[in-house]
Design a protein around this motif. Structure first.
Motif, PDB file in Angstrom:
ATOM      1  N   LEU A  97      33.032   6.579  54.222  1.00 31.49           N
ATOM      2  CA  LEU A  97      33.798   6.754  55.457  1.00 31.49           C
ATOM      3  C   LEU A  97      34.355   8.169  55.547  1.00 31.49           C
ATOM      4  N   GLN A 101      37.941   7.677  59.634  1.00 39.14           N
ATOM      5  CA  GLN A 101      37.587   6.256  59.467  1.00 39.14           C
ATOM      6  C   GLN A 101      38.399   5.636  58.331  1.00 39.14           C
ATOM      7  N   PHE A 104      41.970   4.943  59.352  1.00 40.10           N
ATOM      8  CA  PHE A 104      42.080   3.750  60.197  1.00 40.10           C
ATOM      9  C   PHE A 104      42.076   2.490  59.353  1.00 40.10           C
ATOM     10  N   SER A 105      41.227   2.485  58.343  1.00 39.86           N
ATOM     11  CA  SER A 105      41.139   1.315  57.479  1.00 39.86           C
ATOM     12  C   SER A 105      42.437   1.130  56.691  1.00 39.86           C
ATOM     13  N   GLU A 106      42.965   2.218  56.172  1.00 39.09           N
ATOM     14  CA  GLU A 106      44.201   2.116  55.372  1.00 39.09           C
ATOM     15  C   GLU A 106      45.412   1.735  56.205  1.00 39.09           C
ATOM     16  N   HIS A 108      45.597   0.103  59.153  1.00 42.32           N
ATOM     17  CA  HIS A 108      45.422  -0.986  60.115  1.00 42.32           C
ATOM     18  C   HIS A 108      45.439  -0.424  61.535  1.00 42.32           C
ATOM     19  N   LEU A 110      43.213  -0.573  63.766  1.00 38.82           N
ATOM     20  CA  LEU A 110      42.368  -1.258  64.747  1.00 38.82           C
ATOM     21  C   LEU A 110      42.556  -2.759  64.625  1.00 38.82           C
ATOM     22  N   THR A 116      37.937   1.434  69.145  1.00 41.34           N
ATOM     23  CA  THR A 116      37.955   2.251  67.932  1.00 41.34           C
ATOM     24  C   THR A 116      36.958   3.413  67.932  1.00 41.34           C
ATOM     25  N   LEU A 120      38.046   7.201  67.171  1.00 41.98           N
ATOM     26  CA  LEU A 120      37.531   7.915  65.990  1.00 41.98           C
ATOM     27  C   LEU A 120      36.912   9.254  66.389  1.00 41.98           C
ATOM     28  N   ASN A 154      49.909   2.041  64.739  1.00 45.53           N
ATOM     29  CA  ASN A 154      49.127   2.351  63.538  1.00 45.53           C
ATOM     30  C   ASN A 154      48.017   3.362  63.800  1.00 45.53           C
ATOM     31  N   VAL A 156      48.597   6.121  65.563  1.00 46.86           N
ATOM     32  CA  VAL A 156      49.315   7.387  65.316  1.00 46.86           C
ATOM     33  C   VAL A 156      49.404   7.636  63.809  1.00 46.86           C
TER      34      VAL A 156
ATOM     35  N   GLN B  11      44.074  -4.978  53.062  1.00 42.56           N
ATOM     36  CA  GLN B  11      43.292  -4.273  54.094  1.00 42.56           C
ATOM     37  C   GLN B  11      42.157  -5.152  54.616  1.00 42.56           C
ATOM     38  N   ARG B  12      41.849  -4.981  55.877  1.00 38.61           N
ATOM     39  CA  ARG B  12      40.911  -5.904  56.511  1.00 38.61           C
ATOM     40  C   ARG B  12      39.456  -5.642  56.113  1.00 38.61           C
ATOM     41  N   ASP B  15      36.927  -4.348  59.027  1.00 40.76           N
ATOM     42  CA  ASP B  15      37.015  -2.977  59.528  1.00 40.76           C
ATOM     43  C   ASP B  15      35.816  -2.122  59.159  1.00 40.76           C
ATOM     44  N   LEU B  19      34.351   0.334  61.931  1.00 39.30           N
ATOM     45  CA  LEU B  19      34.549   1.774  61.767  1.00 39.30           C
ATOM     46  C   LEU B  19      33.236   2.541  61.741  1.00 39.30           C
ATOM     47  N   ARG B  20      32.173   1.868  61.414  1.00 43.58           N
ATOM     48  CA  ARG B  20      30.870   2.521  61.342  1.00 43.58           C
ATOM     49  C   ARG B  20      30.062   2.327  62.624  1.00 43.58           C
ATOM     50  N   MET B 684      50.921  -7.152  57.115  1.00 40.34           N
ATOM     51  CA  MET B 684      50.363  -6.007  57.840  1.00 40.34           C
ATOM     52  C   MET B 684      49.739  -6.481  59.167  1.00 40.34           C
TER      53      MET B 684
END
Ligand code: FES
Ligand code: FES
Lengths: 174, 805
Positions: A97, A101, A104-106, A108, A110, A116, A120, A154, A156, B11-12, B15, B19-20, B684
């Motif tokens: 990633l 990306q 965003f995962s860390e 949350h 999305l 998204t 991104l 999240n 931001v 964490q989800r 995602d 994300l990809r 979360m």
């Protein structure tokens, strides 16, 4: 009308070459075909989403020569000279990633994930221009995109975290 | 791993896909040139009779495969000639009406489906739609609650007074109680229409497979099983011939629970007729004019109270605008009428509502579903009482709270699920303490003075709510441990971004003792779980979460039984850690889930080394049948959860706003939320739900409205004109505190969390703006220009006393 141009369903087609994520694609499209539709339906790059088709939501944002643009407001035929980057092209060369990306995962950043890709790409371009945004600048960077799920809190955070990750990576490779 | 995952902000997992750019939303399915595309001709009139439809030219257009009007449907499948189903009938809905898949003779709102075209691509389909000629006889429309009440025109000729339903509930003699009350007040309130507007609109793709006589449908829905049943009935198929798959969904917020939309029937019907894959993807304007809206109500409240502000009699009448049809029954007004009470216990309560027809888009639940209006009514009343008595707004609320030792508390009403409105648990005084602390309630007067010294105007507001979540009837789960040791979990309800793949995996990992990464969750696929209800009303975690927990327990029992036999140990001595079963205290004796899965299925054929171990020559007692009478092959567990009644989450929001003395612009300085949804599975994700809800609450309070003109045209059917909040409109930081009063109704002690963020939006902003401006705020949303006008009106005829110095 060039030699290769053909007609389909009474509509003149244009044979064009689109350069997307570093790969060239030849497609035949009518002049009115939106870039968003060409990417999604002709090239199968469905990562770029369409939320409004009138330029407001930002879900369809792709990068043209590094600059964010609304793919729903551009005809595919006008994108021939550009280097296009879609969400599918954001990952690092090794498939991991990108900092945005990852952030965003860390954080949350999305929920349903529909907005998204637009966030991104927008943030990727934004951080290229301004790698160390202040909190206010981080908010401004995403102020042209709609998200109906996250309340932006999240997202931001993700912008700020992405800047941190990028800087850490750069420090590492320096 | 022995740490419990429940309660952790994991964490989800989903995602990675999003994300990809690898999410699969409905429009991403069959994204190839062979797919045909549909477009719909929609009524340009709010109320009109169809005199004639001329489609003669349309089939001539190159690339057009099919064009249908109402006349074409019945011959293809008789039930298609009937009106669409009325999904939730209620005895009070004496005049229920639903539309046809394609309008028959008459249309009742702009956007109603009139004709359906399938062509090579969407562009051509839209071209073709543009060529259909309709001759209309335009009728006068009924727009808005006032016009519906006046009833000098009717939406449906055979519905007198435009009244679809009139409903009443009461807990005692309200007139007598009112007469005895030392103080009385009356309020007239008005709340506007808004809408869910998920970023992904509706969409349906269908493929008919003539080789096996089966239909495969993808739909962006909140209820795959509902869509499946509707399609089967309307297309004259057995349920078993229809599979509905709900892939990733780009937000729902209620609108996608309505079904079947006309397109959800027309697309499969066309796929079968043409033997081609057919896709329909709604565009944004269509979403505004042909899906659904919510919120529009006018309310009249009378309240009697004592010197402390205690509610002695509460008498509410409201008029609910349900639009042109009632496919989703009375759910929204029922919820308003019952959930209006929030955390309070009036001595006597009566509520009457009329649900009215108008020539506008239908009204069905939007996140919060009728509660924002109820909360608005109740909290405006609380503020009015406090104002009248000159008391602090929090004190008046506190004297009316149901106390922690009074649970379960029966409000004496019937809720939307037909069950008693009985609150299971809560601690409202504790919530109040927390919200006062979080927003700085007691310090606010000093802050106000400080701001005033700088010439700035600020106000503080507070609003409380209780939310019935986790309504039945049931949900189920199926768990299968593969021969690789991976755990596959299926539950039938759908996912619209709430992180189900993550939270449900957390529950399974905990109960089964497997690695979180080894659990894969599938939702909304009727092939994997045909029995389900859907994702709405903050029910997913409570219902499917509980069902999954129970199914995991069952699966675990089976694992332990097989392992005990294989390890020659007692079941009670076994434990599962990270997918390995071992005898407690003797780690040598162990076996992984992959092996146990292989052993669970007595085999005749060996496919690999692992399955060799399970063939008839290697396992089992030759004196017994390979599969015992009360057993079945496979390492699977299935269970269902069906609660007696809903579980009641609660919370309180507070906001500090600043209003500009010149422009009347309203700026949010601070927003705080205290929230009780019982035990948290993933804090979360819960906080993410609250953030999103608050943003929608802000939108509903300050920006969003459906601007209908008198002829029933929706003037703001685009994102350019319907103002949804961007980040610039949303508070920078939302302070959140949780309270956990576990629900006794389910094994995990959880309550729903999906809608909480939005419910008090209008109420809390009205409270704060009124506090800042010293003008009664009775209608929401409120724009700067409306506030500006209110100021001018108030300067002429003041209606509230100035704040005592
Ligand atoms: S789809 Fe292009 S901006 Fe919304
Ligand atoms: S995550 Fe759903 S719209 Fe942004």
């Amino acid at each position: 009308m060039s030699a290769q141009d053909t007609v389909r369903h009474g509509e003149q087609l244009h044979l064009i070459r689109l350069r997307v994520n570093g790969i060239g694609h030849d497609v035949e499209v009518p002049a009115r075909r939106l870039l968003s539709d060409a990417l999604r339906h002709d090239l199968g790059l469905t990562g770029t989403h369409v939320g409004c088709e009138h330029g407001v939501c930002g879900a369809c944002t792709v990068l043209m020569d590094g600059k964010p643009v609304r793919a729903c407001l551009i005809f595919a035929v006008s994108a021939v000279d550009a280097e296009i980057t879609t969400v599918e092209g954001l990952t690092e060369p090794d498939g991991s990633l990108s900092p945005v990306q990852q952030a965003f995962s860390e954080c949350h950043g999305l929920q349903c994930g529909f907005c998204t890709p637009g966030f991104l790409t927008t943030i990727t371009a934004g951080l290229n221009e301004n790698p160390c945004p202040t909190h206010e600048e981080a908010r401004e960077m995403i102020a042209g995109n709609l998200c109906r799920c996250t309340g932006y809190q999240n997202i931001v955070k993700s912008v700020e975290r992405a800047a941190e990750i990028t800087q850490a990576k750069e420090a590492e490779s320096a | 791993m022995t740490t419990k995952l429940m309660g952790q902000g994991i964490q989800r997992v989903e995602d990675q896909r999003f994300l990809r750019g690898k999410g699969r939303y409905v429009d991403d399915v069959h994204a190839d040139p062979a797919t045909l595309h549909a477009a719909v001709l929609r009524s340009p009139h709010a109320h009109a009779r169809i005199v004639d439809i001329d489609v003669a030219d349309v089939l001539e257009i190159e690339g057009v495969h099919l064009v249908w009007t109402y006349e074409d449907l019945g011959p293809l499948s008789a039930p298609m000639g009937e009106p669409l189903p009325l999904l939730i009938p209620h005895p009070d809905l004496t005049q229920g009406r639903t539309q046809y898949a394609l309008a028959k003779d008459e249309v009742n709102h702009v956007g109603e489906a009139v004709a359906f075209v399938v062509a090579e691509d969407r562009y051509l389909a839209e071209d073709a739609v543009g060529r259909i000629k309709v001759t209309w006889e335009v009728l006068p429309p009924v727009v808005g609650v006032e016009a519906a009440r006046a009833a000098d025109r009717l939406v449906h000729e055979d519905v007198p007074g435009n009244i679809g339903a009139r409903s009443e509930q009461k807990t005692g003699d309200v007139e007598a109680a009112m007469a005895k009350a030392p103080h009385r007040l009356e309020l007239d309130l008005d709340i506007e229409r808004s809408a869910c507007t998920p970023l992904e609109g509706r969409g349906t793709v269908a493929r008919w497979d003539p080789d096996v006589n089966r239909l495969q449908v993808w739909s962006s829905t909140q209820t795959s099983t509902g869509v499946r049943a509707a399609i089967a009935v309307k297309l004259g198929l057995d349920l078993g011939q229809v599979d509905v798959i709900t892939p990733d969904v780009g937000g729902g917020f209620g609108v996608k629970v309505v079904h079947p939309w006309p397109e959800e029937l027309l697309v499969p019907l066309a796929a079968r007729a043409l033997n081609r894959v057919v896709k329909y993807t709604e565009d944004r304007r269509e979403h505004f004019i042909s899906s659904s809206h919510e919120r529009g109500q006018i309310q009249h409240i009378e309240v009697g109270f004592d010197d402390d502000g205690r509610l002695l009699a509460l008498d509410v009448m409201f008029w609910h605008d349900h639009g042109a049809y009632t496919p989703y029954g009375l759910i929204v007004p029922i919820i308003t009428s019952t959930q209006l009470l929030g955390p309070y216990k009036p001595e006597v309560y009566r509520v009457v509502y009329e649900s009215l027809y108008t020539n506008t888009v239908i009204v069905t639940p939007y996140r919060g579903a009728g509660r924002p209006q109820g909360c608005f009514a109740m909290e405006r009343t609380m503020d009015a009482i406090a104002e009248y008595l000159g008391k602090d707004r929090t004190e008046v609320r506190a004297v009316n709270f149901i106390q922690p030792d009074e649970f379960p508390y029966d409000q004496g009403l019937i809720f939307q699920d037909g069950r008693e409105l009985e609150y299971d648990s809560g601690d409202y005084p504790a919530s109040l303490e927390k919200i006062k602390e979080l927003i700085g309630w007691d310090e606010f007067p000093a802050f106000r003075a400080e701001m005033a010294a700088q010439g700035r105007t600020v106000g503080i507001g507070l609003a409380c709510y209780v939310e019935g979540t986790g309504v039945g009837p049931y949900e189920g789960a199926h768990i299968n441990i593969e021969t690789t040791g991976k755990v596959k979990v299926a539950t039938g309800l759908t996912t619209q971004g709430q992180g189900h793949a993550t939270v449900f995996a957390q529950l399974v990992a905990d109960e089964l003792g497997v690695k979180f990464e080894d659990v894969e969750v599938v939702t909304g696929d009727t092939r994997r779980m045909p029995y389900a209800v859907g994702t709405f009303a903050s029910r997913a975690a409570v219902m499917s979460g509980s069902a999954i927990h129970l199914a995991a327990k069952r699966t675990k029992e089976k694992v332990l039984k097989i392992a005990a036999e294989a390890l020659e140990a007692d079941e009670a001595d076994l434990e599962i850690v990270d997918g390995v079963v071992s005898v407690k205290g003797s780690p040598g004796a162990s076996m992984d889930l992959a092996t146990i899965s292989v052993l669970s299925n007595p085999l005749r054929y060996a496919f690999d080394e692992a399955s060799k171990a399970a063939t008839q020559f290697s396992v089992g007692d030759p004196g017994k049948p390979p599969v015992a009478e009360d057993d079945e092959p496979g390492l699977e567990g299935k269970d269902f959860y069906s609660p007696e009644r809903a579980t009641y989450a609660s919370g309180m929001h507070a906001v500090i706003v600043e209003t500009d003395p010149d422009t009347a612009e309203i700026t949010i300085l601070k927003y705080a939320v205290v929230h009780d949804c019982g035990h948290l599975i993933n804090p979360m994700i819960v906080e993410g739900q609250i953030h999103g809800g608050v943003a929608q609450g802000v939108g509903g309070a300050l920006f969003e409205r459906m601007a209908y003109d008198e002829s029933g045209q929706l003037l703001n059917a685009s994102f350019m004109d319907f103002l949804m909040p961007f980040v610039t409109e949303i508070p920078d930081g939302i302070a959140i505190d949780h309270l956990e009063t576990p629900s006794p109704l389910n094994p995990l002690g959880i309550k729903g969390a999906g809608e909480a963020g939005v419910i008090p939006g209008s109420a809390v902003f009205a409270s704060a703006i009124e506090d800042a401006e010293r003008i009664p705020i009775t209608a929401m949303p409120i724009s700067p220009s409306e506030l500006f006008t209110l100021r001018a009106l108030h300067a002429e005829t003041p209606t509230t006393q100035e704040r005592p110095a």
